[in-house]
Design an enzyme around this catalytic site. Structure first.
Site, short mmCIF file in Angstrom:
data_model
loop_
_atom_site.label_atom_id
_atom_site.label_comp_id
_atom_site.label_asym_id
_atom_site.label_seq_id
_atom_site.Cartn_x
_atom_site.Cartn_y
_atom_site.Cartn_z
N GLY A 134 -6.33 -21.00 -20.22
CA GLY A 134 -5.38 -22.09 -20.37
C GLY A 134 -4.00 -21.57 -20.03
CD1 TRP A 159 -8.43 -27.69 -22.47
CD2 TRP A 159 -9.39 -29.35 -23.61
NE1 TRP A 159 -9.24 -27.12 -23.41
CE2 TRP A 159 -9.84 -28.13 -24.14
CE3 TRP A 159 -9.88 -30.53 -24.18
CZ2 TRP A 159 -10.75 -28.03 -25.19
CZ3 TRP A 159 -10.78 -30.45 -25.23
CH2 TRP A 159 -11.19 -29.22 -25.72
CB ILE A 160 -8.48 -32.68 -16.40
CG1 ILE A 160 -8.93 -31.22 -16.19
CG2 ILE A 160 -7.67 -33.20 -15.23
CD1 ILE A 160 -7.83 -30.19 -16.26
N GLY A 344 5.44 -40.44 -49.13
CA GLY A 344 4.32 -40.24 -50.06
C GLY A 344 3.02 -40.78 -49.49
CD GLU A 368 3.76 -31.58 -19.45
OE1 GLU A 368 4.17 -30.79 -18.59
OE2 GLU A 368 3.47 -32.76 -19.24
CD GLU A 372 1.89 -20.07 -29.75
OE1 GLU A 372 1.62 -20.97 -28.93
OE2 GLU A 372 1.88 -20.26 -30.98
C1 LIG Z 1 -3.99 -33.84 -24.64
C2 LIG Z 1 -4.04 -32.71 -23.64
C3 LIG Z 1 -3.89 -33.02 -22.30
C4 LIG Z 1 -3.95 -32.00 -21.34
N1 LIG Z 1 -3.87 -32.32 -20.01
C5 LIG Z 1 -4.04 -31.34 -19.07
C6 LIG Z 1 -4.06 -31.67 -17.68
O1 LIG Z 1 -3.86 -32.84 -17.26
N2 LIG Z 1 -4.29 -30.67 -16.77
C7 LIG Z 1 -4.49 -29.37 -17.16
O2 LIG Z 1 -4.70 -28.53 -16.30
N3 LIG Z 1 -4.49 -29.03 -18.48
C8 LIG Z 1 -4.28 -29.98 -19.43
N4 LIG Z 1 -4.27 -29.66 -20.78
C9 LIG Z 1 -4.51 -28.26 -21.17
C10 LIG Z 1 -3.24 -27.56 -21.60
O3 LIG Z 1 -2.42 -27.31 -20.49
C11 LIG Z 1 -3.66 -26.27 -22.33
O4 LIG Z 1 -4.21 -26.67 -23.56
C12 LIG Z 1 -2.53 -25.29 -22.53
O5 LIG Z 1 -2.14 -24.73 -21.31
C13 LIG Z 1 -2.95 -24.15 -23.47
O6 LIG Z 1 -4.14 -23.58 -23.04
P1 LIG Z 1 -5.40 -23.43 -24.05
O7 LIG Z 1 -5.52 -24.70 -24.81
O8 LIG Z 1 -6.54 -22.99 -23.26
O9 LIG Z 1 -4.97 -22.32 -25.05
P2 LIG Z 1 -5.07 -20.70 -24.82
O10 LIG Z 1 -4.39 -20.30 -23.57
O11 LIG Z 1 -6.49 -20.29 -25.00
O12 LIG Z 1 -4.23 -20.22 -26.05
C14 LIG Z 1 -4.67 -20.42 -27.41
C15 LIG Z 1 -3.46 -20.14 -28.29
O13 LIG Z 1 -3.01 -18.78 -28.08
C16 LIG Z 1 -1.67 -18.79 -27.64
N5 LIG Z 1 -1.49 -17.72 -26.65
C17 LIG Z 1 -2.07 -17.63 -25.44
N6 LIG Z 1 -1.61 -16.54 -24.79
C18 LIG Z 1 -0.72 -15.94 -25.62
C19 LIG Z 1 0.10 -14.77 -25.52
N7 LIG Z 1 0.11 -14.02 -24.42
N8 LIG Z 1 0.89 -14.45 -26.57
C20 LIG Z 1 0.90 -15.22 -27.67
N9 LIG Z 1 0.15 -16.33 -27.82
C21 LIG Z 1 -0.64 -16.69 -26.81
C22 LIG Z 1 -1.43 -20.16 -27.05
O14 LIG Z 1 -0.07 -20.49 -27.04
C23 LIG Z 1 -2.26 -21.02 -27.97
O15 LIG Z 1 -1.54 -21.29 -29.13
C24 LIG Z 1 -4.16 -30.65 -21.75
C25 LIG Z 1 -4.27 -30.35 -23.13
C26 LIG Z 1 -4.22 -31.37 -24.06
C27 LIG Z 1 -4.34 -31.01 -25.51
#
Ligand SMILES: Cc1cc2nc3c(=O)[nH]c(=O)nc-3n(C[C@H](O)[C@H](O)[C@H](O)COP(=O)(O)OP(=O)(O)OC[C@H]3O[C@@H](n4cnc5c(N)ncnc54)[C@H](O)[C@@H]3O)c2cc1C
Length: 391
Positions: A134, A159-160, A344, A368, A372
């Site tokens: 992600g 999650w697209i 409340g 977006e 982090e």
């Molecule tokens: C409603 C919704 C709509 C979305 N729409 C799209 C879309 O249209 N297209 C698309 O491509 N994606 C989409 N996403 C995906 C979104 O971009 C990702 O969820 C986001 O980039 C975070 O990736 P992840 O969820 O895989 O978390 P991960 O990258 O697995 O991270 C998990 C947690 O660890 C933290 N973390 C990761 N790396 C580090 C680091 N180096 N240091 C400290 N902390 C870290 C992250 O901040 C997060 O809190 C969507 C997500 C949601 C919830």
């Protein structure tokens, strides 16, 4: 330093306020009722009507270029419009928004993808995230291999947003495993008919998702012609990252607008809710929650507007965009929590929109670019000097 709005901005905001008070706020009760009955509102037809009336007022394609029929408001004015609009606690966004990346299209791609999108004849999804990656987008696993006559895509995206409804997707895939983020990831325009399957995913703020409901996309030997590369081969991730930052400003603006409205609800409630013989507003514990919320929201607002202003000046904004998005997302969440606390049990119930909006606000700390990632960008800016405080 002049913080005043110009005449054009005032006129636009007056129009937005009229639209919000006449068209959106009267629907708030219906949204609450729909939530209690576990159905989504506004329904697609109501949404179409709202978008079309907004379009008649010029509220359409807020940041899209004028030559494409957009309002071309610039980032700062668009953020002001977004804040004002998000004060209505109704899931709504203006039509005519196009992912910036699509403006790098060829003339042939323009007529097949960009123009139908602007005319709302087709729908797009932006597919970068995957089940195993992600934040670390450069480590994506989806591949596009050149066969000699066409590209073949294999992999899974997840999650697209709009993934289940989109007619085509902008798909990022690895085209050079050695280079990856340094020139080995390419963007492709992939029509649904070229062969990808989608599965909708149920999210925390499901009733707010509408058409944007995220989905998983599966590509299995999907054949994509050479002319469907968007931009240059190898430049997809870089180009996507260059445009994603601007949408962080608008994401922050959406969060701030909704949280500001919740704060106003909390002030009103605190004035009329009696406890131990006095209104809640008379108690310092409540006053501090209101004061903290106002100060934090105002700080987030100025960071967001400043980032928008820098975009409009054509300045480097990665640092400011991350500060704005981080602060907007975190502040809105904290404010919503305090507002719920002040209300409340009423706040926790579905009788009011607070718990729904709170669930909706939570996502800003994840998509977006999660909190982090924004901190990583901010720290990088401090270390490389691009985030130095200068006047
Ligand atoms: C409603 C919704 C709509 C979305 N729409 C799209 C879309 O249209 N297209 C698309 O491509 N994606 C989409 N996403 C995906 C979104 O971009 C990702 O969820 C986001 O980039 C975070 O990736 P992840 O969820 O895989 O978390 P991960 O990258 O697995 O991270 C998990 C947690 O660890 C933290 N973390 C990761 N790396 C580090 C680091 N180096 N240091 C400290 N902390 C870290 C992250 O901040 C997060 O809190 C969507 C997500 C949601 C919830």
């Amino acid at each position: 330093m002049d913080f005043s709005l110009n005449d054009e901005q005032r006129m636009i905001l007056d129009t937005v306020r009229q639209f919000v008070t006449r068209e959106l706020m009267p629907l708030e009760r219906k949204v609450v009722e729909a939530e209690i009955e576990n159905r989504a509102f506004p329904d697609p037809e109501t949404l179409r009507g709202l978008r079309s009336r907004a379009k008649d007022l010029g509220l359409w394609g807020l940041t899209e270029p004028k030559e494409y029929g957009g309002a071309d408001l610039g980032s700062l004015t668009a953020a002001l419009v977004t804040i004002e609009t998000s004060r209505a606690l109704v899931p709504f966004q203006y039509g005519g928004h196009v992912p910036n990346l699509l403006y790098s299209c060829t003339p042939a791609q323009r007529s097949r993808y960009l123009l139908p999108l602007l005319a709302e004849e087709r729908r797009v999804a932006f597919a970068m995230s995957e089940p195993n990656i992600g934040t670390d987008a450069g480590a994506m696993q989806t591949t596009a291999v050149w066969s000699g006559t066409h590209w073949v895509i294999n992999g899974q995206k997840t999650w697209i947003s709009r993934g289940h409804k989109a007619d085509f997707a902008i798909v990022l895939a690895v085209t050079d495993k050695a280079l990856r983020a340094r020139g080995g990831i390419t963007a492709f325009l992939v029509d649904r008919e070229m062969g990808f399957e989608s599965r909708p995913l149920v999210m925390m703020a499901q009733s707010d998702m509408g058409d944007a409901q995220p989905a998983e996309l599966n590509f299995k030997d999907t054949v994509v012609p050479a002319e469907n590369v968007l931009g240059e081969v190898g430049n997809g991730l870089k180009a996507a990252m260059a445009t994603i930052g601007h949408s962080r400003i608008q994401a922050s603006a959406r969060a701030i607008g909704a949280a500001q409205r919740l704060l106003e609800m909390a002030v009103e409630y605190a004035k009329v809710r009696i406890s131990f013989g006095k209104p809640l507003a008379d108690y310092q514990a409540i006053q501090w929650m209101l004061a903290d919320s106002a100060v934090e929201l105002r700080s987030a607002l100025w960071l967001t507007l400043h980032a928008g202003w820098k975009v409009d000046q054509g300045l480097e904004t990665r640092f400011e965009e991350s500060m704005a998005k981080l602060t907007g997302a975190q502040t809105a969440w904290r404010v919503a929590d305090r507002v719920l606390q002040i209300h409340g049990a009423m706040g926790y119930s579905k009788e009011l929109p607070i718990e729904r909006v709170m669930r909706q606000l939570r996502v800003y700390r994840i998509y977006e670019g999660a909190d982090e990632l924004q901190k990583i960008n901010i720290a990088k800016g401090l270390i490389n000097g691009s985030g130095s405080l200068t006047f």
